[in-house]
Design an enzyme around this catalytic site. Structure first.
Site, PDB file in Angstrom:
ATOM      1  CE  LYS A  70      -6.193  -1.759   5.619  1.00 18.21           C
ATOM      2  NZ  LYS A  70      -5.391  -0.919   4.736  1.00 18.21           N
TER       3      LYS A  70
ATOM      4  CG  ASP B 271       1.166 -16.689  11.839  1.00 20.01           C
ATOM      5  OD1 ASP B 271       0.374 -16.013  11.160  1.00 20.01           O
ATOM      6  OD2 ASP B 271       0.883 -17.803  12.302  1.00 20.01           O
TER       7      ASP B 271
ATOM      8  CD  GLU C 134      -2.935   1.013   2.379  1.00 15.45           C
ATOM      9  OE1 GLU C 134      -3.321  -0.114   2.722  1.00 15.45           O
ATOM     10  OE2 GLU C 134      -3.341   2.067   2.902  1.00 15.45           O
TER      11      GLU C 134
ATOM     12  CG  HIS D  83      -3.963   7.092   0.057  1.00 13.63           C
ATOM     13  ND1 HIS D  83      -3.602   5.802  -0.127  1.00 13.63           N
ATOM     14  CD2 HIS D  83      -4.291   7.200   1.359  1.00 13.63           C
ATOM     15  CE1 HIS D  83      -3.700   5.146   1.010  1.00 13.63           C
ATOM     16  NE2 HIS D  83      -4.121   5.972   1.932  1.00 13.63           N
TER      17      HIS D  83
HETATM   18  C1  MEV Z   1      -6.045   2.853   5.063  1.00 12.22           C
HETATM   19  O1  MEV Z   1      -5.252   1.750   4.696  1.00 12.22           O
HETATM   20  C2  MEV Z   1      -6.009   3.071   6.564  1.00 12.22           C
HETATM   21  C3  MEV Z   1      -6.935   4.178   7.091  1.00 12.22           C
HETATM   22  O2  MEV Z   1      -8.267   3.918   6.655  1.00 12.22           O
HETATM   23  C4  MEV Z   1      -6.845   4.154   8.590  1.00 12.22           C
HETATM   24  C5  MEV Z   1      -7.858   5.053   9.287  1.00 12.22           C
HETATM   25  O3  MEV Z   1      -8.911   5.343   8.736  1.00 12.22           O
HETATM   26  O4  MEV Z   1      -7.546   5.419  10.446  1.00 12.22           O
HETATM   27  C6  MEV Z   1      -6.541   5.518   6.544  1.00 12.22           C
END
Ligand code: MEV
Length: 423
Positions: free
Chosen positions: A263, A279, A79, A377
C-alpha cells in the site's frame, strides 16, 4: 538551478507554478490546467450523469533522477507526507546516481473463455494449429496500432479442468498496444476474433476481456542509497539500513504486513497514475495479483545491501499505463502532467512511476524502522484536523502547531482551542 537549492516547498503556489513554467517549458494553459484541473463541462463528456468534478491536491515531487534524467513528478493524492516522502527519498537515491529503470514491451493480455466444447484438449490444439491465421486476423483490426508497430504477438491456450461448470478453454491473445493503456484495443480484438474462434473450436465464446494481471507489461526500478546518506538524528546509517532490510523481510514473509508495505508503494504509484489520467484501479488490480503470483501474497519490492554496505532496493510490477487515448488526452491536467515530465512514451512514464513507488516504499520503511510513522504524519495531519475544526487563514498553522505540541491532534481538542481563541 538544482532542484534542492530552491526549497520548492517554501514558495507560494503562484511562485511554484512560475518555477515549473520556467523549468519545464509549460505555457499559461498548462499552468491553468495544473491549478484548476477539469471543468464540469469537460467532465460531462467523460462520464454519465456528471454533476461536477471532485478535486484532489496535486503536488510536484522534487529530486527525481530516472535513468540519468532529472524529472519533476506530478502526484495527485490527498494523503499528507507522500509527496514530501518521495522527494526526500529521491534526494537520497540521487546521491547514489538516481533510479535505473526499464520497461518491458507494452504487451497486454486479452482473454476469451470458450464453453460448450466436446473435447477441450482437441479444441486447444486446433486453436494452436490456427495460430498464424488468428494472429493475421487480429493484426488487421487496428490499422493505427499496426502502423505504429503494435499488434498481436502470440496466442496461448489453456484447458481449465474441473471448474464448477466443468472444463472449458481460455485463450490469451498477447497484444502489443504501444503507448496506449490498451483496454479498448484488446477488448475490440477479442470480440472481433469470436467468429473465427467459435468456428475453429465448435464451442461458444463467453467472456472476452483484457486481463489486468498485465505480467507481460512490467516496469522495474532499482536504486542504491550510499550508506552515509541514511544517518539522521540519533540514528546511525548502519542501523537505518539494517532496519529497512528487516522491515522488508517482514513484508516478504507475511501477507498481513505485505499488504500494508505494498500500500505504501501504491501511495507513490497511484498518485502519478492519477495525475496522468491513467486507470489506477487497473494498476492496483495488477499490482496485487502480481504480488500473489506465486500462490502467496508477498512484497512487490526487495531491499538488501551491496558489497560496500550501501542500501539497495528494487521494484518490479505490472504497469499498464498509456500516454495516448482515454483521460490522458482529454483531461487538461493530465496532459500538462505528461508535459511536465517530458514524457515521450508510455514505457518512460512506467519507468518514472515505479521509481516513485520505490522511493515511497523507502520513505515508509525508513520512518517505520526508526522514529515511527506518526511523527512525520502529525504536522500535516494536524493541519487537516485544524481545518476540519473550522480554522481559517493563519489560524490553521497556529492551531496545528499547538495540537502537535500538546500531542493531541484531535478534532474535539481543536474545536475547544478555537472556542477559547474566539471567546
Ligand atoms: C500509509 O499510507 C503507508 C504505510 O502504512 C506504508 C507501510 O507501512 O509500509 C506507512
Amino acid at each position: 538551478m538544482p532542484a534542492e537549492k530552491i526549497k520548492f516547498y517554501n514558495l507560494s503556489i503562484p511562485e511554484r507554478l512560475d518555477w515549473l513554467a520556467e523549468k519545464a517549458g509549460l505555457d499559461a494553459a498548462d499552468l491553468d490546467a495544473l491549478r484548476g484541473g477539469l471543468t464540469a463541462d469537460q467532465a460531462d463528456h467523460m462520464i454519465e450523469n456528471a454533476v461536477g468534478v471532485f478535486g484532489l491536491p496535486l503536488g510536484v515531487a522534487q529530486n527525481f533522477v530516472v535513468n540519468g534524467r532529472e524529472v519533476l513528478v506530478p502526484m495527485a493524492i490527498e494523503e499528507p507526507s507522500v509527496v514530501a516522502g518521495a522527494s526526500f527519498m529521491a534526494r537520497l537515491a540521487r546521491a547514489g546516481g538516481g533510479f535505473s529503470a526499464s520497461a518491458s514491451a507494452p504487451e497486454m493480455i486479452g482473454q476469451m473463455q470458450i464453453l460448450d466444447l466436446d473435447d477441450p484438449h482437441a479444441a486447444r490444439l486446433k486453436l494452436l494449429e490456427q495460430r498464424e491465421r488468428l494472429l493475421a486476423e487480429a493484426g488487421e483490426i487496428d490499422p493505427v496500432l499496426k502502423r505504429l508497430g503494435g499488434g498481436p504477438r502470440d496466442i496461448e491456450v489453456r484447458v481449465i479442468e474441473d471448474s464448477p461448470i466443468g472444463s472449458f478453454l481460455v485463450l490469451h491473445l498477447i497484444y502489443d498496444v504501444r503507448d496506449a493503456m490498451g483496454a479498448n484495443a484488446v477488448n475490440t480484438a477479442m470480440e472481433r476474433l469470436t467468429p473465427s474462434v467459435e468456428h475453429i473450436t465448435g464451442g461458444r465464446a463467453h467472456l472476452r476481456i483484457l486481463s489486468n494481471l498485465a505480467d507481460r507489461r512490467t516496469a522495474r526500478a532499482r536504486c542504491t542509497i550510499p550508506l552515509p546518506e541514511l544517518a539522521f538524528g540519533d540514528f546511525p546509517a548502519g542501523q537505518v539500513r539494517d532496519g529497512v532490510i528487516a522491515a522488508w523481510a517482514f513484508a516478504a514473509a507475511d501477507p498481513y504486513r505485505a499488504a500494508t508495505h505494498n500500500k505504501g508503494i501504491m501511495n507513490g504509484v497511484d498518485a502519478v497514475v492519477i495525475a496522468t489520467g491513467n486507470d489506477w484501479r487497473a494498476i492496483e488490480a495488477g499490482a496485487h495479483a502480481y504480488a500473489a503470483r506465486e500462490g502467496r501474497y508477498t512484497s512487490l519490492s526487495t531491499w538488501g545491501m551491496d558489497r560496500d554496505g550501501n542500501l539497495t532496493g528494487s521494484l518490479e510490477m505490472p504497469m499498464a499505463v498509456g500516454t495516448v487515448g482515454g483521460a490522458t488526452r482529454v483531461h487538461p491536467a493530465a496532459r500538462a502532467a505528461l508535459k511536465l515530465m517530458g514524457i515521450q512514451s508510455a514505457g518512460q512514464l512506467a519507468e518514472i512511476i515505479v521509481s516513485v513507488g520505490l522511493a515511497q516504499n523507502l520513505a515508509a520503511l525508513r520512518a517505520l524502522a526508526t522514529e515511527g510513522i506518526q511523527r512525520g504524519h502529525m504536522g500535516l495531519h494536524a493541519r487537516q484536523v485544524a481545518i476540519a475544526a473550522g480554522a481559517e487563514g493563519e489560524e490553521i498553522n497556529r492551531l496545528a502547531d499547538q495540537l502537535v505540541a500538546e500531542k493531541a491532534v484531535r478534532v474535539d481538542r481543536a474545536e475547544e482551542i478555537l472556542r477559547e481563541w474566539h471567546s
